[in-house]
Design an enzyme around this catalytic site. Sequence first.
Site, PDB file in Angstrom:
ATOM      1  N   SER A   1       5.117   8.966   4.606  1.00 31.57           N
ATOM      2  CA  SER A   1       3.986   9.552   5.345  1.00 31.57           C
ATOM      3  C   SER A   1       3.749  11.016   5.008  1.00 31.57           C
ATOM      4  CB  SER A   1       4.158   9.365   6.856  1.00 31.57           C
ATOM      5  OG  SER A   1       4.173   7.981   7.175  1.00 31.57           O
TER       6      SER A   1
ATOM      7  N   GLU B   1      13.735   8.391   1.312  1.00 29.09           N
ATOM      8  CA  GLU B   1      12.599   7.838   2.048  1.00 29.09           C
ATOM      9  C   GLU B   1      13.108   7.077   3.262  1.00 29.09           C
ATOM     10  OE1 GLU B   1       8.924   7.230  -0.615  1.00 29.09           O
ATOM     11  OE2 GLU B   1      10.190   5.485  -0.921  1.00 29.09           O
TER      12      GLU B   1
ATOM     13  N   GLU C   1      10.940  -1.236  -0.144  1.00 25.89           N
ATOM     14  CA  GLU C   1      10.144  -2.472  -0.106  1.00 25.89           C
ATOM     15  C   GLU C   1      10.721  -3.511  -1.066  1.00 25.89           C
ATOM     16  OE1 GLU C   1       6.345  -0.562  -0.708  1.00 25.89           O
ATOM     17  OE2 GLU C   1       6.539   0.349   1.276  1.00 25.89           O
TER      18      GLU C   1
ATOM     19  N   HIS D   1      13.204   1.007  -4.404  1.00 24.13           N
ATOM     20  CA  HIS D   1      12.322   1.300  -3.263  1.00 24.13           C
ATOM     21  C   HIS D   1      12.678   0.362  -2.116  1.00 24.13           C
ATOM     22  CE1 HIS D   1       8.813   1.768  -0.737  1.00 24.13           C
ATOM     23  NE2 HIS D   1       8.592   2.898  -1.377  1.00 24.13           N
TER      24      HIS D   1
ATOM     25  N   LYS E   1       2.008   1.425  -5.232  1.00 22.75           N
ATOM     26  CA  LYS E   1       2.420   0.110  -4.702  1.00 22.75           C
ATOM     27  C   LYS E   1       1.475  -0.974  -5.243  1.00 22.75           C
ATOM     28  CE  LYS E   1       4.531   2.552  -0.893  1.00 22.75           C
ATOM     29  NZ  LYS E   1       4.994   2.577   0.485  1.00 22.75           N
TER      30      LYS E   1
ATOM     31  N   GLY F   1       4.611   4.552   5.497  1.00 16.67           N
ATOM     32  CA  GLY F   1       3.375   3.888   5.896  1.00 16.67           C
ATOM     33  C   GLY F   1       3.120   3.870   7.390  1.00 16.67           C
TER      34      GLY F   1
ATOM     35  N   ASN G   1       3.187   6.744  -5.684  1.00 14.01           N
ATOM     36  CA  ASN G   1       3.543   5.324  -5.802  1.00 14.01           C
ATOM     37  C   ASN G   1       2.362   4.529  -5.258  1.00 14.01           C
ATOM     38  OD1 ASN G   1       4.577   2.761  -5.642  1.00 14.01           O
ATOM     39  ND2 ASN G   1       6.142   3.238  -4.092  1.00 14.01           N
TER      40      ASN G   1
HETATM   41  P1  13P Z   1       3.609   6.399   2.369  1.00 10.22           P
HETATM   42  O1  13P Z   1       3.362   7.751   1.786  1.00 10.22           O
HETATM   43  O2  13P Z   1       2.402   5.503   2.351  1.00 10.22           O
HETATM   44  O3  13P Z   1       4.277   6.475   3.711  1.00 10.22           O
HETATM   45  O4  13P Z   1       4.658   5.661   1.394  1.00 10.22           O
HETATM   46  C1  13P Z   1       5.791   6.338   1.013  1.00 10.22           C
HETATM   47  C2  13P Z   1       6.458   5.549  -0.040  1.00 10.22           C
HETATM   48  O5  13P Z   1       6.983   4.476   0.206  1.00 10.22           O
HETATM   49  C3  13P Z   1       6.426   6.069  -1.412  1.00 10.22           C
HETATM   50  O6  13P Z   1       7.285   5.359  -2.246  1.00 10.22           O
END
Ligand code: 13P
Length: 245
Positions: free
Chosen positions: A208, A164, A96, A94, A12, A170, A10
């Site tokens: 992560s 997740e 976010e 997601h 983002k 992150g 992803n």
């Molecule tokens: P990270 O791998 O940067 O922690 O992000 C995970 C994520 O949100 C994937 O959708």
Amino acid sequence: MTIRPLIAGNWKMNGLAASLGEVHALREAQAAPACDVLICPPATLIGAMVAAVQGHPMMVGAQDCHAAESGAHTGDLSAEMIADAGGSAVIVGHSERRADHGEDDAAVKAKAEAALRAGLIAIVCIGETEEERDAGRALDVVLGQLAASLPAGATAENTVIAYEPVWAIGTGRVPEIADIAQMHDALRDDLKDRLSDGASVRLLYGGSMKPGNAAEILAVENVNGGLIGGASLKAADFGAIIAAA
Ligand code: 13P
């Protein structure tokens, strides 16, 4: 039962045309991956990335879609448009988007159903906040999200669940392996109750995941792949995670 793992990236809100160089490097380094591989770039790069993976099994997807097929929804993309651009999958729900855009489980379910309508794989994201985990509510929250956002018509072919934990995204922090195992076991049991082929639905872990911890996480029973943010941006890191799967 063997489930073919899925390693999904992803990106983002990261990536410009020059970033496609990472995809070219990845396809050279991982000419015949032993797992399914998907990258979900920003929508601006979907078409170019589809062209960049031509002749390689890597798939391209999107990070969100609208529930409707078309209409007056400025700035949104329909699942049909993603399929038309050559996409194979779309991430929905997601954390976010749940946080930044107020998406609730009902909205996520509608988006997942739009994905299935368009012939895309829906990757439905669920996960607890740190506060919810600290309060001992992680399992309740996540199973509740699954119940309310699983699309009607879900099968092991068209739907993937990504667990997740919000606090692991992150941050460089990952849950204890035993906690990942407990959550994925609970999700598996729940999916078996809900779907005739629930035993085969892929359950991804995200948050992560890096080359240094991927092998250990991917070895957990009922972890059938990963959803990777930061470490999917560089071919070397993403390739190492693909190799670990
Ligand atoms: P990270 O791998 O940067 O922690 O992000 C995970 C994520 O949100 C994937 O959708």
